[in-house]
Structure formats: structure tokens, C-alpha cells
Design a protein around this motif. Sequence first.
Motif, mmCIF file in Angstrom:
data_model
loop_
_atom_site.group_PDB
_atom_site.id
_atom_site.type_symbol
_atom_site.label_atom_id
_atom_site.label_comp_id
_atom_site.label_asym_id
_atom_site.label_seq_id
_atom_site.Cartn_x
_atom_site.Cartn_y
_atom_site.Cartn_z
ATOM 1 N N TYR A 230 29.899 83.614 36.266
ATOM 2 C CA TYR A 230 31.320 83.911 36.490
ATOM 3 C C TYR A 230 31.970 82.804 37.323
ATOM 4 C CZ TYR A 230 35.528 86.122 38.291
ATOM 5 O OH TYR A 230 36.829 86.378 38.629
ATOM 6 N N TRP A 231 31.298 82.381 38.379
ATOM 7 C CA TRP A 231 31.860 81.333 39.229
ATOM 8 C C TRP A 231 32.064 80.035 38.458
ATOM 9 C CZ3 TRP A 231 28.691 82.037 44.408
ATOM 10 C CH2 TRP A 231 29.158 83.187 45.060
ATOM 11 N N GLU A 232 31.201 79.742 37.486
ATOM 12 C CA GLU A 232 31.382 78.543 36.664
ATOM 13 C C GLU A 232 32.719 78.582 35.931
ATOM 14 O OE1 GLU A 232 28.148 77.839 33.943
ATOM 15 O OE2 GLU A 232 26.703 78.326 35.505
ATOM 16 N N GLN A 233 33.134 79.776 35.524
ATOM 17 C CA GLN A 233 34.415 79.918 34.828
ATOM 18 C C GLN A 233 35.587 79.747 35.782
ATOM 19 O OE1 GLN A 233 34.190 83.829 33.154
ATOM 20 N NE2 GLN A 233 32.736 83.247 31.563
ATOM 21 N N GLU A 234 35.417 80.166 37.025
ATOM 22 C CA GLU A 234 36.517 80.158 37.997
ATOM 23 C C GLU A 234 36.641 78.837 38.758
ATOM 24 O OE1 GLU A 234 38.761 82.635 38.283
ATOM 25 O OE2 GLU A 234 37.710 83.609 36.631
ATOM 26 N N PHE A 235 35.530 78.223 39.087
ATOM 27 C CA PHE A 235 35.523 77.009 39.921
ATOM 28 C C PHE A 235 35.212 75.788 39.053
ATOM 29 C CE2 PHE A 235 34.608 80.497 42.775
ATOM 30 C CZ PHE A 235 35.378 80.207 43.893
ATOM 31 N N SER A 236 36.212 74.955 38.845
ATOM 32 C CA SER A 236 36.029 73.779 37.980
ATOM 33 C C SER A 236 35.017 72.793 38.562
ATOM 34 C CB SER A 236 37.366 73.083 37.761
ATOM 35 O OG SER A 236 37.905 72.627 38.987
ATOM 36 N N GLN A 237 34.796 72.855 39.877
ATOM 37 C CA GLN A 237 33.849 71.944 40.519
ATOM 38 C C GLN A 237 32.401 72.283 40.166
ATOM 39 O OE1 GLN A 237 36.186 73.796 42.093
ATOM 40 N NE2 GLN A 237 37.303 72.588 43.590
ATOM 41 N N LEU A 238 32.145 73.519 39.777
ATOM 42 C CA LEU A 238 30.787 73.968 39.488
ATOM 43 C C LEU A 238 30.492 73.762 38.005
ATOM 44 C CD1 LEU A 238 28.207 75.239 40.544
ATOM 45 C CD2 LEU A 238 29.242 77.493 40.211
ATOM 46 N N LYS A 239 29.766 72.687 37.712
ATOM 47 C CA LYS A 239 29.478 72.322 36.323
ATOM 48 C C LYS A 239 28.004 71.967 36.169
ATOM 49 C CE LYS A 239 33.957 70.164 35.905
ATOM 50 N NZ LYS A 239 34.565 68.916 36.218
ATOM 51 N N PRO A 240 27.145 72.953 36.011
ATOM 52 C CA PRO A 240 25.736 72.614 35.788
ATOM 53 C C PRO A 240 25.557 71.960 34.420
ATOM 54 C CG PRO A 240 26.082 74.953 35.451
ATOM 55 C CD PRO A 240 27.380 74.391 35.979
ATOM 56 N N LEU A 241 24.499 71.184 34.301
ATOM 57 C CA LEU A 241 24.181 70.597 32.999
ATOM 58 C C LEU A 241 23.795 71.719 32.053
ATOM 59 C CD1 LEU A 241 21.925 67.633 34.150
ATOM 60 C CD2 LEU A 241 24.276 67.498 33.337
ATOM 61 N N LYS A 242 24.191 71.582 30.807
ATOM 62 C CA LYS A 242 23.785 72.580 29.805
ATOM 63 C C LYS A 242 23.001 71.854 28.725
ATOM 64 C CE LYS A 242 27.327 75.975 30.661
ATOM 65 N NZ LYS A 242 28.410 76.774 30.116
ATOM 66 N N ARG A 243 21.822 72.362 28.478
ATOM 67 C CA ARG A 243 20.947 71.766 27.465
ATOM 68 C C ARG A 243 20.791 72.724 26.301
ATOM 69 N NH1 ARG A 243 17.993 67.733 30.495
ATOM 70 N NH2 ARG A 243 19.726 66.500 31.274
ATOM 71 N N ARG A 244 19.808 72.458 25.465
ATOM 72 C CA ARG A 244 19.601 73.262 24.257
ATOM 73 C C ARG A 244 19.612 74.753 24.568
ATOM 74 N NH1 ARG A 244 13.978 73.447 25.470
ATOM 75 N NH2 ARG A 244 13.522 71.369 26.158
ATOM 76 N N GLY A 245 20.163 75.501 23.665
ATOM 77 C CA GLY A 245 20.241 76.939 23.870
ATOM 78 C C GLY A 245 21.222 77.326 24.953
ATOM 79 N N ASN A 246 22.067 76.364 25.374
ATOM 80 C CA ASN A 246 23.049 76.609 26.440
ATOM 81 C C ASN A 246 22.399 76.968 27.773
ATOM 82 O OD1 ASN A 246 25.750 76.138 26.581
ATOM 83 N ND2 ASN A 246 26.356 78.258 26.288
ATOM 84 N N ARG A 247 21.164 76.498 27.979
ATOM 85 C CA ARG A 247 20.476 76.750 29.253
ATOM 86 C C ARG A 247 21.095 75.892 30.342
ATOM 87 N NH1 ARG A 247 14.966 78.976 29.150
ATOM 88 N NH2 ARG A 247 14.848 77.900 31.134
ATOM 89 N N ARG A 248 21.286 76.505 31.492
ATOM 90 C CA ARG A 248 21.923 75.810 32.610
ATOM 91 C C ARG A 248 20.869 75.174 33.511
ATOM 92 N NH1 ARG A 248 24.866 80.050 31.066
ATOM 93 N NH2 ARG A 248 27.098 80.058 31.431
ATOM 94 N N TYR A 249 21.179 73.957 33.962
ATOM 95 C CA TYR A 249 20.326 73.271 34.922
ATOM 96 C C TYR A 249 21.198 72.789 36.070
ATOM 97 C CZ TYR A 249 16.705 73.558 31.446
ATOM 98 O OH TYR A 249 15.795 74.042 30.546
ATOM 99 N N TYR A 250 20.957 73.340 37.244
ATOM 100 C CA TYR A 250 21.734 73.028 38.439
ATOM 101 C C TYR A 250 21.052 71.903 39.205
ATOM 102 C CZ TYR A 250 24.030 77.497 37.571
ATOM 103 O OH TYR A 250 24.732 78.524 37.003
ATOM 104 N N GLN A 251 21.861 71.020 39.771
ATOM 105 C CA GLN A 251 21.349 69.962 40.634
ATOM 106 C C GLN A 251 21.582 70.370 42.087
ATOM 107 O OE1 GLN A 251 23.323 66.388 39.304
ATOM 108 N NE2 GLN A 251 22.075 66.271 37.456
#
Length: 113
Positions: free
Chosen positions: A35-56
Motif C-alpha cells: 500500500y505504501w508503494e502506491q502512496e509514496f512515490s519515493q518507495l520504489k523497490p525493484l520488481k523482477r520476474r513474477g512482479n516480485r519485489r526486492y528492497y534495497q
Amino acid sequence: MPQISTQLPSIPTKRYFTISEASNLCNVEAHVLRYWEQEFSQLKPLKRRGNRRYYQRHDVLLIRQIKDLLYNNGYTIKGAIQKLTEDENKEQAQSSTLDGIRSEVENLIEILD
């Protein structure tokens, strides 16, 4: 609402974290992170195959900052977005000022040489 003082775990020295790892490191549910990814433009984890999120690491730190603003400081989502944007703008202004000073110092060094 009473505050429960809980210490967050230290962030391991890994390059990427799954959503469940980020969730555990920040003590928030995975659906909250999505949900926060949708609201906060600064929060952009990498998305790989299958739309899996990878946070740094910087994403995890940002999540902790968002959580602090919302849960501990009483900000609304809109207020937290505004605060983060203001902080970002201040950092950019400071960086710009430092770049200007660095350029002036380099010019002075050239003149003195």
C-alpha cells in the motif's frame, strides 16, 4: 493509544531484501508495504520476474522513516508525503550549495596555482 517501545532489528549487509524480509526488518505487514508503494512515490523497490519485489537498504530505511512519521509522530499519509518531499528538497538544495562551494574552491585553487 499507548506506545510500545520495540527495537527494530539491525539491517543485514545484503544487497536485496524480499518483501517478507523488509516486513520483518521494519515490523510492518507486507500488505502495508504494498500500500505504501502506491502512496509514496519515493518507495520504489525493484520488481523482477513474477512482479516480485526486492528492497534495497535505502528502501528499508525509508520504510522505517515512513513508519515513524505515521505511527510515532502522528502524521497522516498526505502529511508524511509532504514531509518527505520537503526533506528531499532540502537535501537537494544543500547538495546544490555544496556543489557551488566546491566549484568556487576549485576555481580559487586554479587561480592560486
